[in-house]
Write a protein that holds these residues in place. Structure first.
Motif, mmCIF file in Angstrom:
data_model
loop_
_atom_site.group_PDB
_atom_site.id
_atom_site.type_symbol
_atom_site.label_atom_id
_atom_site.label_comp_id
_atom_site.label_asym_id
_atom_site.label_seq_id
_atom_site.Cartn_x
_atom_site.Cartn_y
_atom_site.Cartn_z
ATOM 1 N N ASP A 75 -1.092 -14.108 24.205
ATOM 2 C CA ASP A 75 -2.075 -13.211 23.602
ATOM 3 C C ASP A 75 -3.006 -13.926 22.629
ATOM 4 O O ASP A 75 -3.990 -13.350 22.169
ATOM 5 C CB ASP A 75 -1.361 -12.053 22.897
ATOM 6 N N GLN A 76 -2.709 -15.186 22.302
ATOM 7 C CA GLN A 76 -3.571 -15.940 21.398
ATOM 8 C C GLN A 76 -4.704 -16.650 22.143
ATOM 9 O O GLN A 76 -5.587 -17.230 21.524
ATOM 10 C CB GLN A 76 -2.746 -16.976 20.632
ATOM 11 N N LEU A 77 -4.671 -16.576 23.452
ATOM 12 C CA LEU A 77 -5.694 -17.238 24.264
ATOM 13 C C LEU A 77 -6.932 -16.352 24.336
ATOM 14 O O LEU A 77 -6.845 -15.186 24.737
ATOM 15 C CB LEU A 77 -5.144 -17.494 25.664
ATOM 16 N N ASN A 140 -6.912 -13.854 31.696
ATOM 17 C CA ASN A 140 -6.976 -13.859 30.239
ATOM 18 C C ASN A 140 -5.826 -14.666 29.651
ATOM 19 O O ASN A 140 -6.025 -15.526 28.793
ATOM 20 C CB ASN A 140 -6.936 -12.421 29.709
ATOM 21 N N MET A 141 -4.626 -14.373 30.099
ATOM 22 C CA MET A 141 -3.451 -15.116 29.643
ATOM 23 C C MET A 141 -3.062 -16.093 30.748
ATOM 24 O O MET A 141 -2.143 -15.860 31.523
ATOM 25 C CB MET A 141 -2.320 -14.147 29.305
ATOM 26 N N LEU A 146 -1.893 -22.677 29.647
ATOM 27 C CA LEU A 146 -0.753 -22.816 28.742
ATOM 28 C C LEU A 146 0.239 -23.875 29.216
ATOM 29 O O LEU A 146 1.019 -24.395 28.421
ATOM 30 C CB LEU A 146 -0.051 -21.459 28.607
ATOM 31 N N ALA A 147 0.204 -24.194 30.499
ATOM 32 C CA ALA A 147 1.168 -25.151 31.037
ATOM 33 C C ALA A 147 0.806 -26.601 30.750
ATOM 34 O O ALA A 147 1.676 -27.463 30.730
ATOM 35 C CB ALA A 147 1.298 -24.956 32.542
ATOM 36 N N CYS A 148 -0.482 -26.877 30.544
ATOM 37 C CA CYS A 148 -0.925 -28.268 30.397
ATOM 38 C C CYS A 148 -0.562 -28.843 29.037
ATOM 39 O O CYS A 148 -0.978 -28.332 27.999
ATOM 40 C CB CYS A 148 -2.434 -28.353 30.617
ATOM 41 N N GLU A 149 0.202 -29.917 29.045
ATOM 42 C CA GLU A 149 0.599 -30.543 27.784
ATOM 43 C C GLU A 149 -0.331 -31.681 27.383
ATOM 44 O O GLU A 149 -0.154 -32.315 26.345
ATOM 45 C CB GLU A 149 2.034 -31.080 27.896
ATOM 46 N N TYR A 150 -1.333 -31.944 28.217
ATOM 47 C CA TYR A 150 -2.262 -33.041 27.921
ATOM 48 C C TYR A 150 -3.629 -32.528 27.474
ATOM 49 O O TYR A 150 -4.587 -33.300 27.385
ATOM 50 C CB TYR A 150 -2.433 -33.928 29.165
#
Length: 220
Positions: A75-77, A140-141, A146-150
């Motif tokens: 929800d912060q996206l 939206n979410m 959110l999955a990308c750590e780079y």
């Protein structure tokens, strides 16, 4: 007995005449108001439009917390402000969208690299002429973001589209695994992944679709 029947008959005729008069007084004149048929048609259009919009902006339902590497909650996206809407009733399956997409992004006519997909017989009923253009929902979410750590997935400041920066992509495939709609594209030659970026607000697929089966929707 005859007198009573005549009286009843006269009463019925008067009642019917009064009813007709009331209808004439309450019925809208020609050129004013809207007919029942037009109203139903208008409501039908609104229902279809609402369904398409909801499908376009709705977040995926199969969030997997183990893919979230950015330390933020969905929800912060920030919400997207634009997306593509398809019309399968007009799509002719020519795959022009796939060709122009790969050409615009990869300088090569290779549908396998396209960010938009053409699915034949989407209901698996062996209906050869049934075609469904499939596009990124720009959720939206977004699981992919959110999955990308780079930090290779970024937000387009103009459209809010979730896009992949090829310079930062490490080819780990986390976004590919996270997307519930299979709209992340792998480029095996470059060992990177890509997705629809809405062409910065001027989608090539929409511009060149000969059947007008694609629409670009942008919030004001």
């Amino acid at each position: 007995m005859n007198t009573i029947k005549a009286t009843d008959h006269t009463s019925v005729e008067e009642t019917a005449a009064d009813s007709v008069a009331v209808k004439k007084e309450t019925s809208p004149s020609k050129g004013k108001g809207i007919s029942r048929r037009k109203m139903l048609g208008f409501l039908g259009i609104q229902v279809v439009a609402g369904t398409l919009a909801t499908a376009a902006i709705a977040a995926p339902k199969n969030f997997n917390p183990k893919h979230y590497n950015r330390g933020i909650t969905p929800d912060q996206l920030p919400a997207t402000r634009a997306w593509l809407v398809t019309d399968p009733t007009t799509c002719v399956g020519c795959r022009t969208c796939e060709i122009v997409c790969s050409l615009a992004h990869d300088d090569i006519c290779r549908p396998a690299l396209s960010r938009i997909h053409t699915t034949y017989d989407p209901q698996h009923r062996l209906v050869k002429l049934a075609v469904m253009p499939d596009v990124c929902r720009q959720c939206n979410m977004a699981d992919c973001y959110l999955a990308c750590e780079y930090d290779a997935l970024i937000l387009d400041p103009k459209t809010g589209a979730r896009i992949i920066d090829p310079a930062k992509c490490e080819g780990c495939g986390e976004c590919f695994a996270a997307c519930p709609y299979d709209m992340i594209v792998e480029n095996e030659e470059k060992s990177i992944f890509s997705k629809c970026d809405l062409c910065g607000g001027d989608p090539m697929c929409v511009k060149y679709c000969p059947a007008d089966a694609l629409k670009f929707i942008e919030l004001g």
